[in-house]
Design a protein around this motif. Structure first.
Motif, PDB file in Angstrom:
ATOM      1  N   ALA A   1       0.886  -1.163  -0.032  1.00  0.00           N
ATOM      2  CA  ALA A   1       0.115  -0.092   0.052  1.00  0.00           C
ATOM      3  C   ALA A   1       0.949   1.252  -0.147  1.00  0.00           C
ATOM      4  N   ALA A   2       2.025   1.097   0.795  1.00  0.00           N
ATOM      5  CA  ALA A   2       2.819   2.265   0.837  1.00  0.00           C
ATOM      6  C   ALA A   2       3.404   2.461  -0.531  1.00  0.00           C
TER       7      ALA A   2
ATOM      8  N   THR B   1       2.226   6.392  -7.134  1.00  0.00           N
ATOM      9  CA  THR B   1       1.253   7.324  -7.781  1.00  0.00           C
ATOM     10  C   THR B   1       1.901   8.799  -7.656  1.00  0.00           C
ATOM     11  N   GLU B   2       2.520   9.276  -6.453  1.00  0.00           N
ATOM     12  CA  GLU B   2       2.850  10.495  -6.563  1.00  0.00           C
ATOM     13  C   GLU B   2       3.936  10.821  -7.399  1.00  0.00           C
TER      14      GLU B   2
ATOM     15  N   PRO C   1      -0.468  18.600 -11.856  1.00  0.00           N
ATOM     16  CA  PRO C   1      -1.325  18.730 -10.631  1.00  0.00           C
ATOM     17  C   PRO C   1      -2.950  18.264 -11.129  1.00  0.00           C
ATOM     18  N   ASN C   2      -3.180  18.288 -12.162  1.00  0.00           N
ATOM     19  CA  ASN C   2      -4.506  17.969 -12.443  1.00  0.00           C
ATOM     20  C   ASN C   2      -4.805  16.492 -12.633  1.00  0.00           C
ATOM     21  N   ILE C   3      -3.706  16.126 -13.467  1.00  0.00           N
ATOM     22  CA  ILE C   3      -3.865  14.472 -13.600  1.00  0.00           C
ATOM     23  C   ILE C   3      -3.222  13.997 -12.704  1.00  0.00           C
ATOM     24  N   GLY C   4      -2.405  14.450 -12.017  1.00  0.00           N
ATOM     25  CA  GLY C   4      -1.778  13.946 -10.783  1.00  0.00           C
ATOM     26  C   GLY C   4      -2.635  13.798  -9.547  1.00  0.00           C
TER      27      GLY C   4
ATOM     28  N   TRP D   1       8.124   4.001 -12.880  1.00  0.00           N
ATOM     29  CA  TRP D   1       7.282   4.042 -11.609  1.00  0.00           C
ATOM     30  C   TRP D   1       5.778   3.538 -12.149  1.00  0.00           C
ATOM     31  N   VAL D   2       5.563   3.643 -13.514  1.00  0.00           N
ATOM     32  CA  VAL D   2       4.329   2.882 -14.035  1.00  0.00           C
ATOM     33  C   VAL D   2       4.509   1.297 -13.945  1.00  0.00           C
TER      34      VAL D   2
END
Length: 363
Positions: free
Chosen positions: A43-44, A50-51, A59-62, A211-212
């Motif tokens: 979970a972490a 995601t971050e 910021p919007n899609i994030g 990261w993906v």
């Protein structure tokens, strides 16, 4: 921070241990405990991935990614339990996630933050708006139950259809809250892009492909561990002397939310109470407005019907949590005593669920 990272690395060991325990049949209790511990670091890392992706996407899609994957662990765990026909456990987990975020997470954040900084402030306008949204969530959970209890001989299909309709409305409200917080009134809801509370100065280069891949890998691992956890749940809880109700309301939400809990407390102790409250209350709103409705619709699609007819005792717990959390957060200020009150309320509810004589209608 370093200690937290080391702890998560150590807990990763329980993933292969849980798989081995299941393969070599070391006992359902061993599988349950090791799978539960294995889910905590996953979970972490899901949150971290995601971050990191959000840094690249903006910021919007994030923000949308954070909103979508914020409770992905709980959603995967609940969906697998739903597939297994453990509808009562799914409902208990929904109840427990809302209660633990509002009382346990926010309680620890206000207590530890208050001990360090005495008084802490956060955005009162957003707090009141969140309070209104959580009130709607309580109403949405309460009314299907009220219809069932005030109608004689109502058909299960009728209750299911009502729940699906309510679920659609809740998802629409959730989309509106995202539009409000990320677009039309983003200036009110801006509490920092990075959940570590370091602000927006961290412009480090991010390997998007890596990261993906991590996000997909962790999601797969969460699904595997959830299968093991759910498969061993009934026997393990019986061996441990715990009811399925207590496990669903208290234990499973703590497992799925452990990383989020740590983040909220960490940023509160850095005097970032805006961000801490956003994590705690935002997670509760997401469970009520997105996760629960999605599970209702998913159950309807896969032929494993789940409605919003919760047991009255679960509704009492959610209502109590929302009422005291709204009361304490409405002024936009917090201190250690208010955190203690939230924790005391959680402790009382946890004891009540532990001693509740479970009946067929609740689990």
């Amino acid at each position: 921070m370093l200690n937290k990272e080391k702890l998560f690395l150590v807990l990763l060991v329980f993933i292969p241990v849980s798989i081995a325990a299941n393969f070599w049949e070391w006992g359902e209790t061993t599988v349950f405990i090791t799978a539960a511990l294995g889910i905590v670091p996953l979970a972490a890392y899901m949150g971290t991935a995601t971050e990191e992706i959000a840094v690249v996407t903006g910021p919007n899609i994030g923000g949308l990614l954070n909103a979508t994957f914020g409770n992905a662990t709980e959603l995967i765990l609940a969906f697998i339990a739903l597939k297994a026909g453990l509808v009562g456990v799914v409902k208990a987990t929904i109840t427990g996630s809302i209660v633990s975020n509002l009382l346990l997470v926010m309680g620890f954040s206000m207590l530890l933050g208050g001990l360090r900084f005495k008084e802490q402030q956060f955005q009162p306008t957003v707090a009141r708006l969140n309070a209104s949204t959580m009130n709607l969530a309580v109403i949405a959970l309460l009314l299907p139950t009220a219809v069932e209890y005030t109608s004689s001989g109502i058909e299960e299909m009728t209750l299911q259809n009502l729940s699906v309709a309510v679920a659609v409305i809740l998802i629409m409200v959730y989309i509106l809250t995202l539009l409000f917080s990320m677009k039309t009134h983003s200036y009110l809801c801006d509490v920092g892009d990075i959940e570590s509370g370091e602000g927006g100065e961290d412009k480090h280069k991010v390997n998007l492909s890596f990261w993906v891949f991590i996000l997909l890998l962790v999601t797969l691992a969460v699904a595997i561990e959830s299968e093991l956890l759910v498969g061993s749940l009934e026997v393990a809880t019986s061996d441990l002397g715990l009811s399925a109700l207590f496990t669903g309301v208290i234990l499973l939400p703590i497992i799925g939310n452990a990383a989020e809990h740590a983040t909220a407390v960490t940023v509160a102790m850095k005097d970032k109470m805006d961000l801490s409250v956003s994590v705690a209350v935002g997670s509760s709103m997401q469970i009520a407005l997105f996760v629960a409705p999605v599970l209702v619709i998913a159950g309807w699609i896969i032929g494993q019907p789940m409605d919003l007819n919760f047991h009255p005792f679960e509704l009492v717990a959610v209502t109590v949590a929302v009422l005291i959390a709204n009361s304490i957060s409405s002024d936009g200020e917090s201190n250690w005593l208010e955190g203690s009150l939230l924790l005391a309320t959680y402790a009382v509810l946890a004891l009540a669920f532990f001693f509740h004589p479970v009946t067929e209608g609740i689990i």
